[in-house]
Design an enzyme around this catalytic site. Structure first.
Site, PDB file in Angstrom:
ATOM      1  N   LYS A   2       0.814  -1.219   0.000  1.00 38.61           N
ATOM      2  CA  LYS A   2       0.000   0.000   0.000  1.00 38.61           C
ATOM      3  C   LYS A   2       0.855   1.280   0.000  1.00 38.61           C
ATOM      4  O   LYS A   2       0.620   2.172  -0.814  1.00 38.61           O
ATOM      5  CB  LYS A   2      -0.906  -0.042   1.231  1.00 38.61           C
ATOM      6  CG  LYS A   2      -1.777   1.153   1.434  1.00 38.61           C
ATOM      7  CD  LYS A   2      -2.830   0.875   2.486  1.00 38.61           C
ATOM      8  CE  LYS A   2      -2.246   0.547   3.860  1.00 38.61           C
ATOM      9  NZ  LYS A   2      -1.901   1.725   4.646  1.00 38.61           N
ATOM     10  N   ARG A  43     -10.250   4.360   9.477  1.00 32.14           N
ATOM     11  CA  ARG A  43     -10.075   3.110  10.193  1.00 32.14           C
ATOM     12  C   ARG A  43     -11.400   2.498  10.617  1.00 32.14           C
ATOM     13  O   ARG A  43     -11.431   1.381  11.130  1.00 32.14           O
ATOM     14  CB  ARG A  43      -9.263   3.377  11.444  1.00 32.14           C
ATOM     15  CG  ARG A  43      -7.827   3.729  11.164  1.00 32.14           C
ATOM     16  CD  ARG A  43      -7.091   3.290  12.354  1.00 32.14           C
ATOM     17  NE  ARG A  43      -5.718   3.688  12.367  1.00 32.14           N
ATOM     18  CZ  ARG A  43      -4.985   3.585  13.466  1.00 32.14           C
ATOM     19  NH1 ARG A  43      -5.514   3.148  14.579  1.00 32.14           N
ATOM     20  NH2 ARG A  43      -3.730   3.910  13.439  1.00 32.14           N
ATOM     21  N   ARG A  59       9.503 -11.638   6.168  1.00 26.33           N
ATOM     22  CA  ARG A  59      10.203 -10.415   6.577  1.00 26.33           C
ATOM     23  C   ARG A  59      11.286 -10.725   7.603  1.00 26.33           C
ATOM     24  O   ARG A  59      11.098 -11.527   8.492  1.00 26.33           O
ATOM     25  CB  ARG A  59       9.235  -9.407   7.195  1.00 26.33           C
ATOM     26  CG  ARG A  59       8.197  -8.940   6.234  1.00 26.33           C
ATOM     27  CD  ARG A  59       7.549  -7.667   6.702  1.00 26.33           C
ATOM     28  NE  ARG A  59       6.834  -7.832   7.968  1.00 26.33           N
ATOM     29  CZ  ARG A  59       5.944  -6.940   8.403  1.00 26.33           C
ATOM     30  NH1 ARG A  59       5.688  -5.858   7.704  1.00 26.33           N
ATOM     31  NH2 ARG A  59       5.329  -7.140   9.548  1.00 26.33           N
ATOM     32  N   ARG A  66      10.578 -10.474  12.916  1.00 19.37           N
ATOM     33  CA  ARG A  66      10.003  -9.561  13.910  1.00 19.37           C
ATOM     34  C   ARG A  66       9.241 -10.384  14.940  1.00 19.37           C
ATOM     35  O   ARG A  66       8.618 -11.382  14.599  1.00 19.37           O
ATOM     36  CB  ARG A  66       9.023  -8.591  13.241  1.00 19.37           C
ATOM     37  CG  ARG A  66       9.683  -7.577  12.369  1.00 19.37           C
ATOM     38  CD  ARG A  66       8.677  -7.035  11.377  1.00 19.37           C
ATOM     39  NE  ARG A  66       9.341  -6.235  10.374  1.00 19.37           N
ATOM     40  CZ  ARG A  66       9.544  -4.926  10.497  1.00 19.37           C
ATOM     41  NH1 ARG A  66       9.112  -4.290  11.544  1.00 19.37           N
ATOM     42  NH2 ARG A  66      10.168  -4.260   9.555  1.00 19.37           N
ATOM     43  N   ARG A 106      -4.321 -10.500  13.449  1.00 22.24           N
ATOM     44  CA  ARG A 106      -4.301  -9.212  12.733  1.00 22.24           C
ATOM     45  C   ARG A 106      -5.191  -9.266  11.494  1.00 22.24           C
ATOM     46  O   ARG A 106      -5.873  -8.314  11.159  1.00 22.24           O
ATOM     47  CB  ARG A 106      -2.873  -8.829  12.342  1.00 22.24           C
ATOM     48  CG  ARG A 106      -1.977  -8.523  13.531  1.00 22.24           C
ATOM     49  CD  ARG A 106      -0.914  -7.480  13.204  1.00 22.24           C
ATOM     50  NE  ARG A 106       0.097  -7.911  12.255  1.00 22.24           N
ATOM     51  CZ  ARG A 106       1.204  -8.594  12.594  1.00 22.24           C
ATOM     52  NH1 ARG A 106       1.425  -8.952  13.833  1.00 22.24           N
ATOM     53  NH2 ARG A 106       2.081  -8.914  11.674  1.00 22.24           N
TER      54      ARG A 106
END
Ligand SMILES: [Zn+2]
Length: 212
Positions: A14, A89, A123, A156, A167
């Site tokens: 994004k 949001r 990641r 992470r 999430r």
């Protein structure tokens, strides 16, 4: 004048897509994440507030995000328009947009949950200098070693399968009502974000009928 909102889950690219679009068409890229980061780095009052929230392990609340975006949009500092990234949001904030701003389109970057998981779990972060890597798109030359400083690469802490599943659920629960609201009133451009960065950008421009 072009006024856009861009939406998409983490891993959908994004921020990258918003920046490419803004640079190409001289739009202001209004990124909520960037605004907060800037304030934290420059030790502003807002930055201190954000730091306290994060230190307590909380997320920045919707009200604070809303006031920051309102203030930012009130500046009217763009020549050719804006791309808002990281807002709205919730459905109430989407209403605010519909009442206050005549949006041209909402860009929705779509990615299957499986692909989000694949991308996010790839990641890595250097434990010494903090440079980001991605085992799919940006591999280090030597496995698990930072190209820049030789430090060890680590995942992470919050990039686990369980945390990601939570999430994803939150994202879908919060985003669905926003998309439904926008689809009743605005043009929503659904873009397949599983392709390459250039292909996704071309897809966005075609959907928005932007030449260049
Ligand atoms: Zn490093």
């Amino acid at each position: 004048m072009h006024k856009y909102v861009i939406m998409g889950i983490q891993g959908s690219g994004k921020g990258t897509q918003a920046k490419l679009l803004a640079d190409a068409f001289d739009l202001e890229h209004i990124s909520v994440g960037d605004i907060f980061r800037w304030n934290v780095q420059h030790h502003t009052k807002l930055g201190a507030q954000v730091r306290r929230i994060m230190a307590a392990g909380d997320l920045v609340g919707d009200e604070l995000v809303e006031s920051v975006v309102r203030d930012r949009l009130a500046l009217h500092d763009w020549n050719h328009g804006f791309v808002v990234d990281g807002f709205p949001r919730n459905a109430r904030q989407a209403e605010f947009f519909l009442e206050s701003w005549d949006l041209d389109a909402v860009i929705l970057l779509e990615l299957d949950d499986d692909e989000v998981v694949r991308r996010v779990l790839a990641r890595r972060l250097c434990s010494q200098c903090g440079v980001d890597y991605n085992l799919i798109a940006h591999r280090p030359k030597v496995a698990d070693v930072c190209d820049v400083c030789g430090g060890r690469l680590e995942a992470r802490e919050d990039d686990t399968t369980e945390a990601l599943a939570a999430r994803l659920r939150t994202y879908h629960d919060k985003t669905r009502p926003i998309i439904e609201l926008f689809e009743r009133k605005e043009f929503v451009a659904r873009i397949d974000a599983s392709r390459s960065i250039d292909e996704v950008q071309a897809g966005i421009r075609a959907a928005l009928r932007l030449a260049g």
